[in-house]
Structure formats: structure tokens, C-alpha cells
Enzyme design. Structure first.
Site, mmCIF file in Angstrom:
data_model
loop_
_atom_site.group_PDB
_atom_site.id
_atom_site.type_symbol
_atom_site.label_atom_id
_atom_site.label_comp_id
_atom_site.label_asym_id
_atom_site.label_seq_id
_atom_site.Cartn_x
_atom_site.Cartn_y
_atom_site.Cartn_z
ATOM 1 N N ARG A 52 -13.940 3.000 13.119
ATOM 2 C CA ARG A 52 -13.652 2.581 11.994
ATOM 3 C C ARG A 52 -14.520 1.296 11.716
ATOM 4 O O ARG A 52 -15.706 1.213 11.122
ATOM 5 C CB ARG A 52 -12.417 3.067 11.173
ATOM 6 C CG ARG A 52 -12.719 2.374 9.678
ATOM 7 C CD ARG A 52 -11.373 3.175 8.805
ATOM 8 N NE ARG A 52 -9.945 2.408 9.267
ATOM 9 C CZ ARG A 52 -9.463 1.569 9.348
ATOM 10 N NH1 ARG A 52 -10.666 0.363 8.628
ATOM 11 N NH2 ARG A 52 -8.882 1.133 9.812
ATOM 12 N N TYR A 105 -29.612 14.003 -9.291
ATOM 13 C CA TYR A 105 -28.788 14.772 -8.553
ATOM 14 C C TYR A 105 -27.511 15.282 -9.119
ATOM 15 O O TYR A 105 -26.569 14.478 -9.571
ATOM 16 C CB TYR A 105 -28.562 14.791 -6.862
ATOM 17 C CG TYR A 105 -27.446 14.638 -6.385
ATOM 18 C CD1 TYR A 105 -27.614 16.338 -5.841
ATOM 19 C CD2 TYR A 105 -25.751 14.540 -5.621
ATOM 20 C CE1 TYR A 105 -26.534 17.504 -5.940
ATOM 21 C CE2 TYR A 105 -25.404 14.889 -5.284
ATOM 22 C CZ TYR A 105 -25.393 16.742 -5.493
ATOM 23 O OH TYR A 105 -24.273 17.019 -4.207
ATOM 24 N N ASP A 178 -33.325 5.761 -5.162
ATOM 25 C CA ASP A 178 -32.716 7.175 -4.302
ATOM 26 C C ASP A 178 -33.669 7.405 -3.375
ATOM 27 O O ASP A 178 -35.130 8.012 -4.033
ATOM 28 C CB ASP A 178 -31.502 8.181 -4.999
ATOM 29 C CG ASP A 178 -31.471 9.118 -3.612
ATOM 30 O OD1 ASP A 178 -31.725 9.556 -2.932
ATOM 31 O OD2 ASP A 178 -30.549 9.510 -4.555
ATOM 32 N N LYS A 203 -30.203 15.064 4.554
ATOM 33 C CA LYS A 203 -31.904 16.133 3.949
ATOM 34 C C LYS A 203 -32.929 15.580 5.020
ATOM 35 O O LYS A 203 -32.128 15.971 6.302
ATOM 36 C CB LYS A 203 -32.189 15.611 2.505
ATOM 37 C CG LYS A 203 -31.044 15.955 1.259
ATOM 38 C CD LYS A 203 -30.131 17.242 0.939
ATOM 39 C CE LYS A 203 -29.301 16.906 0.081
ATOM 40 N NZ LYS A 203 -27.814 16.240 0.262
#
Length: 383
Positions: A52, A105, A178, A203
Site C-alpha cells: 500500500r 462528469y 481534468d 479512459k
């Protein structure tokens, strides 16, 4: 390696991708280990102790992300929204406010309004492509974060990043862009004055519809330290295979974005010439209100085309009639997708300032034969 790889097409392939020193393997291995042996207590090899907190495969991707966006710090997360969540919690405290673009979005709006809102974060919405409207909103009250997508999702509005950064910084706001739709292959927000770049790496960066992820790139050392702490403490990190798949996708980003843009331009031109179409949203068209700005700010116009039909009923029928364009959420893969935002990706913002008109359909134009794509659009319009 990157001292010899400075062009974008070289960076996407070589940044963070030094050959394996043990074997000479040109492709670095995927490190699946959840933990790392120590040379005595606290004697970490390469700084790695637990999956992690750090993983060499994730480090390679983060190096790659920073390089291709021209930033000092890159961070990889398990999803785009996980990246957004960490950024917002790193930058905000209860009582702070976000000024959000009116065409974003739906998940971003939902995160701020419904997750961070009850925590005490305020939200206002404005058309970021209208800098006068942004100035008026900033004069009304000063937000801590100014958040924009350009091109926006799904109406493809174009915002002047340099202009927005100037007025945002004058108001003391952190300017976040973004860059998912354009990608660094076509647009470099940090070079234009933005403070942070956000990606849904699901994407175009991943590019093959087979991995979910998110990324942040920035230059500010103090903010990067806080983001790094939250990445570790909250734990929404990308796994090693996800990081490796994203890295592999990024290596072909430049050539894919060129083909996506070429195909999308052909689809947009075809749609604009149809009498069954009310409006086409694509910044590569001279009729688009942001065309000239996009031509200055971007090196290409991207692979997303949105189209307004005569009614919501016609839009639904079109979206359900394509054959090569598959009806599905998401975008940016090599295959073409069609999406009906009002009931799919943007259903959560119905009834808000960010609602998408019911007659709008969004096309993610892939890299298939352009003749096949045009034939599919034509037969769907006929339906």
C-alpha cells in the site's frame, strides 16, 4: 534513459521504464509482492516495505504520468474518483468551497455534492468556458478550488486554461484541470498555468477498456506531500497489474490519439451534414464556438463527438440502434462506444445545474476503419 527521451512520443515509451538490471529484460517485471524483505529493522531496499505504501510497478507508472504531463509529482489510484477524492481532501477543509464547471462528469459533481458536501464542503457551478461568468462567481466569494474539464463531458465546451489559471490564482484558488478527454498527447494544462491535472486513466491512458484507474500530476511539493500521505493512509492505490496495464496502454497513446482524432473528425463532419441531426458538439468543427481556442490550446481535437437529435426519444433510439458503436458507459478505448448521458453516465446529476439535455448522445470514436464507423452512424440515424 529519459535524458535521451525528451519528445512526447519517446517519453510515453521510456519514462519510468528502465530495463531490469538483474536480467536485462526490456519490459520491467510486474511486482506482485504485498511486502518486501528488510535488511535489518528499517533497512528498506529502494524504500519499499508494504504494497500500500509503495510498489515498484506503481512507481514506474507514477514516473511515467509525471513525465508525460510535464509535472514533478505523479500519483496513481484505483479509480479516477479515488484520485479526485484524495486531491479534494488534501486541498480542502470543512467550510471551503469548490467552483465547478457546469459541464463535467456526473461522478465528480456527485462526489463533491453528496460525499464531501455533508462533510462541510460547499459547491457552486459555473460555465467555465465563459471567463466573465467565472470572474463574477469569484467576486461573489472566493473558492478554495476551481475545477474544470476541457474539453468538457459531454458537451465538449472549451475553456481557456491560461486565462482561467490567471483569474483563479488572483483569487487564491487552486486550479484543477481534468485532462481525461484531451490527454497530454493533445494538451498540457500544467504548462498553461494549471496547478493540478486529473485523469481517469481508465479512459485514453489505459486505452483498451481493460483497467480502471486514476491519476494526479502536479508541481507543488507541499500539496504533493499531503496527497502522498492520503494515498498511503486511505489506501485507494492501483494494484500492480492495473499499474502495468496502464503503463502498457500509455506507450501507444500518441499514435492512438492521432487515429481517434482523425476518425472523430470524420464522424463529426458526417453528422453535421445530416438533416436528422440538430447539433454536433466537436471542437474540431469550425462551427464549434470553442474551435479557435481549441486550435491554439490543443494539438488535436480528440476522439469524443456528442450529437443532439431532435428529441430525447430520437436520441435513445439512435443510441440503441448502433452496431459497431457498442452501447456502454466509459470512453477512450480502441473500440467505439455510444452512451446516452442522461440515463447513464450523468444520471446522478438529473435536475441539477449539471444535467445533460435529454436529446444528447455521446460517441467515443475508436480506431476502427472510418468507413465502417460512418456506415454504422448512417444506419443508426436511419432508425
Amino acid at each position: 534513459m529519459t535524458e535521451y527521451a525528451r519528445g512526447f512520443e519517446s517519453l510515453v515509451i521510456h519514462a519510468g521504464q528502465e530495463f531490469d538490471p538483474a536480467t536485462g529484460a526490456v519490459i520491467p517485471p510486474v511486482h506482485f509482492s504485498t511486502t518486501f524483505a528488510q535488511d535489518g529493522i528499517g533497512g528498506l531496499r529502494g524504500g519499499y516495505e508494504y504494497g500500500r505504501s509503495g510498489n515498484p510497478t506503481r512507481t514506474a507508472l507514477q514516473t511515467q504520468l509525471a513525465a508525460i504531463e510535464g509535472g514533478a509529482h505523479g500519483f496513481s489510484f484505483s479509480s479516477g474518483l479515488a484520485a479526485e477524492d484524495v486531491l479534494l481532501r488534501a486541498a480542502l477543509q470543512p467550510g471551503d468551497e469548490v467552483l465547478l464547471g457546469s459541464d463535467v462528469y456526473g461522478g465528480t459533481h456527485r462526489l463533491i455534492a453528496r460525499v464531501l458536501g455533508p462533510w462541510g464542503v460547499g459547491l457552486r457551478v459555473v460555465d467555465m468556458s465563459d471567463l466573465d461568468a467565472v470572474r463574477a462567481a469569484l467576486e461573489e466569494s472566493a473558492p478554495k478550488v476551481l475545477w474544470v474539464e476541457t474539453p468538457s463531458n459531454p458537451l465538449l465546451r472549451i475553456t481557456d486554461i491560461a486565462g482561467l489559471a490567471a483569474i483563479g490564482h488572483e483569487a487564491g484558488a487552486l486550479v484543477v484541470v481534468d485532462n481525461t478527454f484531451a490527454t497530454p498527447a493533445l494538451q498540457q494544462p500544467l504548462a498553461l498555468g494549471a496547478d493540478v491535472v486529473v485523469h481517469s486513466t481508465t479512459k485514453y491512458l489505459g486505452g483498451h477498456s481493460d483497467v480502471v484507474g486514476g491519476g494526479l500530476v502536479l508541481n507543488d511539493d507541499a500539496l504533493a506531500e499531503m496527497i502522498g500521505f492520503l494515498q498511503f493512509a486511505a489506501g485507494a492505490v492501483s494494484g500492480p497489474l492495473d499499474a502495468w496495464l496502464t503503463t502498457r496502454g500509455i506507450k501507444t497513446l500518441a499514435v492512438r490519439m492521432q487515429r481517434h482524432s482523425e476518425n472523430a473528425a470524420a464522424v463529426a463532419a458526417f453528422l453535421e451534414g445530416s438533416d436528422r441531426v440538430a447539433r454536433v458538439y466537436y471542437p474540431g468543427l469550425a462551427s464549434h464556438p470553442g474551435h479557435e481556442l481549441a486550435a491554439r490550446q490543443m494539438s488535436g481535437f480528440g476522439g469524443i463527438v456528442s450529437v443532439a437529435l431532435e428529441s430525447g426519444t430520437a436520441a435513445r433510439r439512435f443510441a440503441e440502434s448502433t452496431r459497431l458503436f457498442q452501447l456502454a458507459e466509459s470512453l477512450g478505448g480502441v473500440e467505439s462506444l455510444v452512451n446516452y448521458p442522461d440515463a447513464m453516465t450523468h444520471a446522478s446529476v438529473r435536475g441539477t445545474e449539471a444535467a445533460v439535455p435529454v436529446e444528447v448522445v455521446r460517441l467515443s470514436v475508436g480506431i476502427e476503419s472510418v468507413d465502417d464507423l460512418l456506415a454504422d452512424v448512417e444506419q443508426a440515424l436511419g432508425a
